[in-house]
Design a protein around this motif. Structure first.
Motif, PDB file in Angstrom:
ATOM      1  N   ASP A 124       7.390  -0.807  -6.823  1.00  0.00           N
ATOM      2  CA  ASP A 124       6.866   0.152  -7.356  1.00  0.00           C
ATOM      3  C   ASP A 124       6.195   0.362  -8.517  1.00  0.00           C
ATOM      4  OD1 ASP A 124       7.677   1.419  -4.770  1.00  0.00           O
ATOM      5  OD2 ASP A 124       9.491   2.000  -5.620  1.00  0.00           O
ATOM      6  N   ILE A 125       5.975  -0.810  -9.118  1.00  0.00           N
ATOM      7  CA  ILE A 125       4.965  -0.727 -10.552  1.00  0.00           C
ATOM      8  C   ILE A 125       3.527  -0.525  -9.926  1.00  0.00           C
ATOM      9  CG2 ILE A 125       4.146  -2.264 -12.265  1.00  0.00           C
ATOM     10  CD1 ILE A 125       6.607  -3.605 -12.271  1.00  0.00           C
ATOM     11  N   PRO A 126       2.808   0.378 -10.362  1.00  0.00           N
ATOM     12  CA  PRO A 126       1.479   0.678 -10.124  1.00  0.00           C
ATOM     13  C   PRO A 126       0.576  -0.291 -10.343  1.00  0.00           C
ATOM     14  CG  PRO A 126       2.205   2.717 -11.165  1.00  0.00           C
ATOM     15  CD  PRO A 126       3.279   1.336 -11.239  1.00  0.00           C
ATOM     16  N   LEU A 127      -0.357  -0.883  -9.508  1.00  0.00           N
ATOM     17  CA  LEU A 127      -1.198  -1.964  -9.712  1.00  0.00           C
ATOM     18  C   LEU A 127      -2.637  -1.472  -9.714  1.00  0.00           C
ATOM     19  CD1 LEU A 127       0.418  -4.481  -7.567  1.00  0.00           C
ATOM     20  CD2 LEU A 127       0.563  -4.361 -10.154  1.00  0.00           C
ATOM     21  N   GLY A 128      -3.168  -0.695  -8.636  1.00  0.00           N
ATOM     22  CA  GLY A 128      -4.330  -0.074  -8.796  1.00  0.00           C
ATOM     23  C   GLY A 128      -4.644   0.775  -7.539  1.00  0.00           C
ATOM     24  N   THR A 129      -5.952   1.064  -7.209  1.00  0.00           N
ATOM     25  CA  THR A 129      -6.338   1.738  -6.299  1.00  0.00           C
ATOM     26  C   THR A 129      -7.269   0.902  -5.029  1.00  0.00           C
ATOM     27  OG1 THR A 129      -8.048   2.734  -7.304  1.00  0.00           O
ATOM     28  CG2 THR A 129      -6.173   4.022  -7.352  1.00  0.00           C
ATOM     29  N   ILE A 130      -7.265   1.447  -3.826  1.00  0.00           N
ATOM     30  CA  ILE A 130      -7.844   0.758  -2.780  1.00  0.00           C
ATOM     31  C   ILE A 130      -9.367   1.083  -3.063  1.00  0.00           C
ATOM     32  CG2 ILE A 130      -8.366   0.573  -0.444  1.00  0.00           C
ATOM     33  CD1 ILE A 130      -5.381   0.826   0.111  1.00  0.00           C
ATOM     34  N   LYS A 131     -10.293   0.037  -2.835  1.00  0.00           N
ATOM     35  CA  LYS A 131     -11.862   0.698  -2.994  1.00  0.00           C
ATOM     36  C   LYS A 131     -12.519   0.381  -1.774  1.00  0.00           C
ATOM     37  CE  LYS A 131     -11.772   2.203  -6.952  1.00  0.00           C
ATOM     38  NZ  LYS A 131     -11.937   3.643  -6.890  1.00  0.00           N
ATOM     39  N   ASP A 151      -6.012   5.096  -2.176  1.00  0.00           N
ATOM     40  CA  ASP A 151      -4.637   4.938  -2.188  1.00  0.00           C
ATOM     41  C   ASP A 151      -4.087   3.812  -3.165  1.00  0.00           C
ATOM     42  OD1 ASP A 151      -4.529   6.404   0.047  1.00  0.00           O
ATOM     43  OD2 ASP A 151      -4.150   4.918   1.596  1.00  0.00           O
ATOM     44  N   THR A 152      -2.830   4.519  -3.611  1.00  0.00           N
ATOM     45  CA  THR A 152      -2.399   3.371  -4.874  1.00  0.00           C
ATOM     46  C   THR A 152      -1.822   2.060  -4.104  1.00  0.00           C
ATOM     47  OG1 THR A 152      -2.255   5.033  -6.347  1.00  0.00           O
ATOM     48  CG2 THR A 152      -0.762   3.297  -6.769  1.00  0.00           C
ATOM     49  N   VAL A 153      -1.985   0.902  -4.687  1.00  0.00           N
ATOM     50  CA  VAL A 153      -1.020  -0.245  -4.451  1.00  0.00           C
ATOM     51  C   VAL A 153      -0.356  -0.459  -5.635  1.00  0.00           C
ATOM     52  CG1 VAL A 153      -1.507  -2.709  -4.281  1.00  0.00           C
ATOM     53  CG2 VAL A 153      -2.974  -1.117  -3.219  1.00  0.00           C
ATOM     54  N   PHE A 154       0.967  -0.817  -4.996  1.00  0.00           N
ATOM     55  CA  PHE A 154       2.164  -1.175  -5.747  1.00  0.00           C
ATOM     56  C   PHE A 154       2.896  -2.445  -5.710  1.00  0.00           C
ATOM     57  CE2 PHE A 154       2.114   3.655  -4.901  1.00  0.00           C
ATOM     58  CZ  PHE A 154       2.424   4.150  -6.192  1.00  0.00           C
ATOM     59  N   THR A 155       3.766  -2.974  -6.826  1.00  0.00           N
ATOM     60  CA  THR A 155       4.407  -4.192  -6.225  1.00  0.00           C
ATOM     61  C   THR A 155       5.283  -3.928  -5.231  1.00  0.00           C
ATOM     62  OG1 THR A 155       6.078  -3.530  -8.024  1.00  0.00           O
ATOM     63  CG2 THR A 155       4.283  -4.995  -8.936  1.00  0.00           C
ATOM     64  N   SER A 156       5.534  -4.571  -4.519  1.00  0.00           N
ATOM     65  CA  SER A 156       6.405  -4.506  -3.213  1.00  0.00           C
ATOM     66  C   SER A 156       8.038  -4.398  -3.480  1.00  0.00           C
ATOM     67  CB  SER A 156       6.228  -5.382  -2.190  1.00  0.00           C
ATOM     68  OG  SER A 156       6.776  -6.879  -2.608  1.00  0.00           O
ATOM     69  N   GLY A 157       8.408  -5.434  -4.351  1.00  0.00           N
ATOM     70  CA  GLY A 157       9.982  -5.737  -4.854  1.00  0.00           C
ATOM     71  C   GLY A 157      10.303  -6.799  -4.096  1.00  0.00           C
ATOM     72  N   TYR A 158       9.259  -7.683  -3.034  1.00  0.00           N
ATOM     73  CA  TYR A 158      10.079  -8.455  -2.396  1.00  0.00           C
ATOM     74  C   TYR A 158       9.676  -9.960  -3.205  1.00  0.00           C
ATOM     75  CZ  TYR A 158      10.041  -5.157   1.515  1.00  0.00           C
ATOM     76  OH  TYR A 158      10.261  -4.463   2.298  1.00  0.00           O
ATOM     77  N   ILE A 180       1.020  -1.211  -0.088  1.00  0.00           N
ATOM     78  CA  ILE A 180       0.107   0.137  -0.082  1.00  0.00           C
ATOM     79  C   ILE A 180       1.006   1.194  -0.004  1.00  0.00           C
ATOM     80  CG2 ILE A 180      -1.525   1.478   1.108  1.00  0.00           C
ATOM     81  CD1 ILE A 180      -2.788  -1.483   2.415  1.00  0.00           C
ATOM     82  N   GLY A 181       0.579   1.959  -0.972  1.00  0.00           N
ATOM     83  CA  GLY A 181       1.525   3.220  -0.925  1.00  0.00           C
ATOM     84  C   GLY A 181       2.983   2.835  -1.372  1.00  0.00           C
ATOM     85  N   ARG A 182       4.020   3.573  -1.377  1.00  0.00           N
ATOM     86  CA  ARG A 182       5.375   3.252  -1.400  1.00  0.00           C
ATOM     87  C   ARG A 182       6.084   2.999  -0.233  1.00  0.00           C
ATOM     88  NH1 ARG A 182       6.604   4.336  -7.016  1.00  0.00           N
ATOM     89  NH2 ARG A 182       5.572   5.972  -7.791  1.00  0.00           N
ATOM     90  N   MET A 183       5.467   2.989   1.048  1.00  0.00           N
ATOM     91  CA  MET A 183       6.040   2.855   2.299  1.00  0.00           C
ATOM     92  C   MET A 183       5.172   1.937   3.292  1.00  0.00           C
ATOM     93  SD  MET A 183       8.868   4.408   1.728  1.00  0.00           S
ATOM     94  CE  MET A 183       9.774   4.575   3.163  1.00  0.00           C
ATOM     95  N   GLY A 184       4.123   1.566   2.779  1.00  0.00           N
ATOM     96  CA  GLY A 184       2.947   0.846   3.577  1.00  0.00           C
ATOM     97  C   GLY A 184       2.971  -0.520   3.691  1.00  0.00           C
TER      98      GLY A 184
END
Length: 183
Positions: free
Chosen positions: A133-140, A119-126, A85-89
């Protein structure tokens, strides 16, 4: 440093190599969706590479022939992407909801974490498949599961019914990472 950057191929960033490709066949109407891209082993494609677009992560390469590659779509029952969630969530697995064209469920988010609709959801990189940080979508919306975690509905940016062009992304350090994990 400038000289080193000048000698880096344009299709490489960090530990990842990118190769554009066209989708030549696609399945979007089952619980086990896939697509075939017009690049194969002769182009350097390998099994386990990720498939992305400018709007998100869309699949993983499962089989490769000389000229084509078979990718399991993210819209495939049981496939998940490590997401943040976000870049640091908070981080958790995100899976297709199994019904809709553009919805997924982000799971295992602790109930004490703060987030908001939109809020934007991104790939975690984990993972060794997708960069961070590839944007995937938004929280509904969200619901608490077993009083401990949230399942969060995410509206995906990518329209899987309109997929045509993708980019194959390969982690060039994946083999080294796998070797370390086995120790």
């Amino acid at each position: 440093l400038a000289e080193e950057a000048a000698n880096t191929p344009a299709d490489m960033a960090g530990n990842f190599k990118y190769l554009p490709a066209n989708i030549v066949k696609i399945s979007n109407n089952t619980q086990h969706n896939y697509f075939i891209v017009g690049k194969g082993s002769k182009d350097g494609i390998t099994v386990g590479s990720g498939v992305i677009t400018g709007k998100g992560a869309v699949g993983v390469i499962d089989a490769v022939s000389e000229n084509f590659s078979y990718a399991r779509s993210f819209r495939n029952f049981g496939m998940s992407i490590s997401s943040r969630i976000g870049r640091m969530g908070s981080v958790g697995p995100m899976e297709w909801d199994g019904r809709s064209r553009n919805k997924a469920i982000l799971k295992e988010i602790p109930h004490h974490m703060e987030f908001h609709e939109g809020d934007t959801v991104f790939t975690s990189g984990y993972s060794s498949i997708f960069p961070a940080d590839i944007p995937l979508g938004t929280i509904k919306e969200a619901e608490i599961v077993n009083g401990a975690t949230y399942d969060i509905q995410v509206e995906l940016f990518e329209d899987f019914g309109a997929l045509r062009y993708v980019c194959i992304v390969e982690n060039i350090g994946k083999q080294e990472m796998n070797t370390l994990e086995k120790r």
